[in-house]
Design an enzyme around this catalytic site. Structure first.
Site, PDB file in Angstrom:
ATOM      1  N   ASP A 197       0.667  -1.153   0.036  1.00  0.00           N
ATOM      2  CA  ASP A 197       0.204   0.095  -0.073  1.00  0.00           C
ATOM      3  C   ASP A 197       0.808   1.334  -0.003  1.00  0.00           C
ATOM      4  O   ASP A 197       2.113   1.215   0.558  1.00  0.00           O
ATOM      5  CB  ASP A 197      -0.902   0.046   1.428  1.00  0.00           C
ATOM      6  N   CYS A 356      -3.783  10.502   5.689  1.00  0.00           N
ATOM      7  CA  CYS A 356      -4.331   9.281   4.965  1.00  0.00           C
ATOM      8  C   CYS A 356      -5.190   9.835   3.886  1.00  0.00           C
ATOM      9  O   CYS A 356      -5.374   9.279   2.709  1.00  0.00           O
ATOM     10  CB  CYS A 356      -5.038   8.474   6.047  1.00  0.00           C
TER      11      CYS A 356
HETATM   12  O1  DAV Z   1      -2.141   3.367  13.852  1.00  0.00           O
HETATM   13  O2  DAV Z   1      -3.949   2.159  13.261  1.00  0.00           O
HETATM   14  C1  DAV Z   1      -3.547   3.639  10.771  1.00  0.00           C
HETATM   15  C2  DAV Z   1      -3.373   4.194   9.405  1.00  0.00           C
HETATM   16  C3  DAV Z   1      -4.657   4.347   8.656  1.00  0.00           C
HETATM   17  N1  DAV Z   1      -4.373   4.419   7.170  1.00  0.00           N
HETATM   18  C4  DAV Z   1      -2.818   2.987  12.668  1.00  0.00           C
HETATM   19  C5  DAV Z   1      -2.290   3.052  11.538  1.00  0.00           C
END
Ligand code: DAV
Length: 380
Positions: A197, A356
């Site tokens: 990803d 994100c």
């Molecule tokens: O710490 O849960 C989440 C990243 C979301 N794209 C975490 C990483």
């Protein structure tokens, strides 16, 4: 003499002044389906099945409102904002190798696409529901690609996502086994296909970090090395052994400006991997505890409370931060940053927070070597 203008796609790191960015959209979002690479659960409701199909109009509106707030702040800072194309995520998809009941959404372009210099790179992805997520961004990618001959566009090989690609028993491992396996970096995906990803990658000019995780395997890291080393880049795999469910590096290890990285106190780097930073006089600053406990995160959110660290840099001195994360805001101010706080918690169940939900297409600046003292072993 005026300097030559930057290509429409140009971004070498996570912090240079931001000029153009894609912000995700919650339009038509569905709940992420249960599949071999993902077992979503409702927080604090063990045993209750995770919902399926479309998310409610109310939930989508709340997320879209906060995404619109992000767009407004970015535009007020002179940043050009583009949005994905609305698509349908509710129908099943079927390839020769797998079927899945529905897709997910287009809130997190960060996971799908990354700009490395003048190149747009589309990740392989690691989950079935996200196999076709690139489609929401294709018309944008074509616009960038058509706009300037300096723009390169690469799509990484799509993995099969067949049953054999996944290690299903991973999800049932008892905690003791997870601890015993902590240093093996084996998660829910096997090593025989190229998988990554885009959000497991972090850009530091000439140097690129890639986290091994539930969404990026060693073949994925090898593919990135072979692709990027001939372009003069150095690709460094990094590991955070205490994170037993790692996915995406941007809640774990967050560069803020040359010489400064925000680190996650629960997820230290593997022993030895700090060397390249220390040898080049980079400083680590630990993020404060997030405001919310794990149990207080939104019930359908699958990410950790460390979404607090998922900030978006507008420049080496200005960052956008979630409104309620005041301890982090104070820390960033202490380090000389101007902080723009905005509410974003309603976006969390769509896969992430501010970093994100964005894909930076153009930042000022060129490729710099921030690690002149590094012992690097190229693949070839
Ligand atoms: O710490 O849960 C989440 C990243 C979301 N794209 C975490 C990483």
């Amino acid at each position: 003499m005026r300097p030559l203008s930057l290509p429409p796609v140009n971004s070498w790191n996570e912090w240079d002044p931001l000029r153009e960015v894609v912000v995700g959209s919650a339009e038509n979002s569905c709940f992420e389906p249960t599949e071999p690479g993902n077992k979503p659960t409702i927080r604090n409701s063990p045993g209750t099945p995770f919902p399926t199909g479309r998310k409610s109009k109310e939930a989508i509106d709340l997320a879209n409102e906060e995404l619109a707030g992000l767009v407004a702040v970015l535009e007020s800072q002179g940043v050009t904002v583009r949005r994905p194309e609305p698509r349908n995520y509710a129908s099943p998809i079927r390839t020769p190798d797998f079927e899945v009941k529905n897709q997910y959404c287009a809130v997190c372009p960060r996971d799908v696409l990354i700009t490395i210099g003048n190149e747009i790179l589309e990740a392989t992805m690691s989950r079935r529901a996200r196999y076709f997520e690139y489609q929401a961004y294709r018309s944008l990618v074509y616009q960038y690609w058509n706009a300037d001959t300096r723009v390169a566009w690469t799509t990484a090989p799509k993995p099969s996502m067949a049953d054999e690609m996944y290690r299903e028993d991973f999800w049932a491992w008892p905690l003791e086994k997870r601890h015993a396996m902590m240093h093996s970096f084996e998660f829910c995906i096997h090593q025989n296909e190229v998988i990554f990803d885009a959000a497991d990658i972090s850009r530091f000019g000439t140097d690129i970090l890639v986290q091994e995780s539930m969404t990026t395997n060693r073949a994925g890291v090898r593919w990135l090395k072979r692709h990027l080393e001939p372009r003069g880049l150095r690709v460094h795999p990094v590991h955070f052994p205490l994170d037993l469910y790692p996915s995406h590096i941007d809640c774990t290890f967050v560069p803020l400006r040359p010489g400064l990285i925000l680190t996650n106190p629960d997820r230290p780097l593997r022993d030895g991997e700090e060397k390249m930073f220390l040898a080049n006089e980079w400083e680590f600053v630990e993020a404060p505890q997030p405001v919310l406990g794990n149990d207080e995160m939104p019930p359908y959110c699958q990410s950790s409370r460390w979404l607090s660290m998922n900030i978006l840099s507008i420049s080496p001195t200005k960052v956008i931060c979630e409104e309620q994360e005041t301890p982090l805001q104070r820390l960033l101010e202490k380090h000389g940053f101007e902080v723009l706080p905005i509410p974003f918690r309603n976006v969390f169940e769509y896969g992430g927070s501010l970093h994100c939900a964005t894909w930076d297409v153009r930042r000022e600046g060129n490729r710099e070597d921030y690690f002149p003292h590094v012992a690097y072993q190229p693949l070839t």
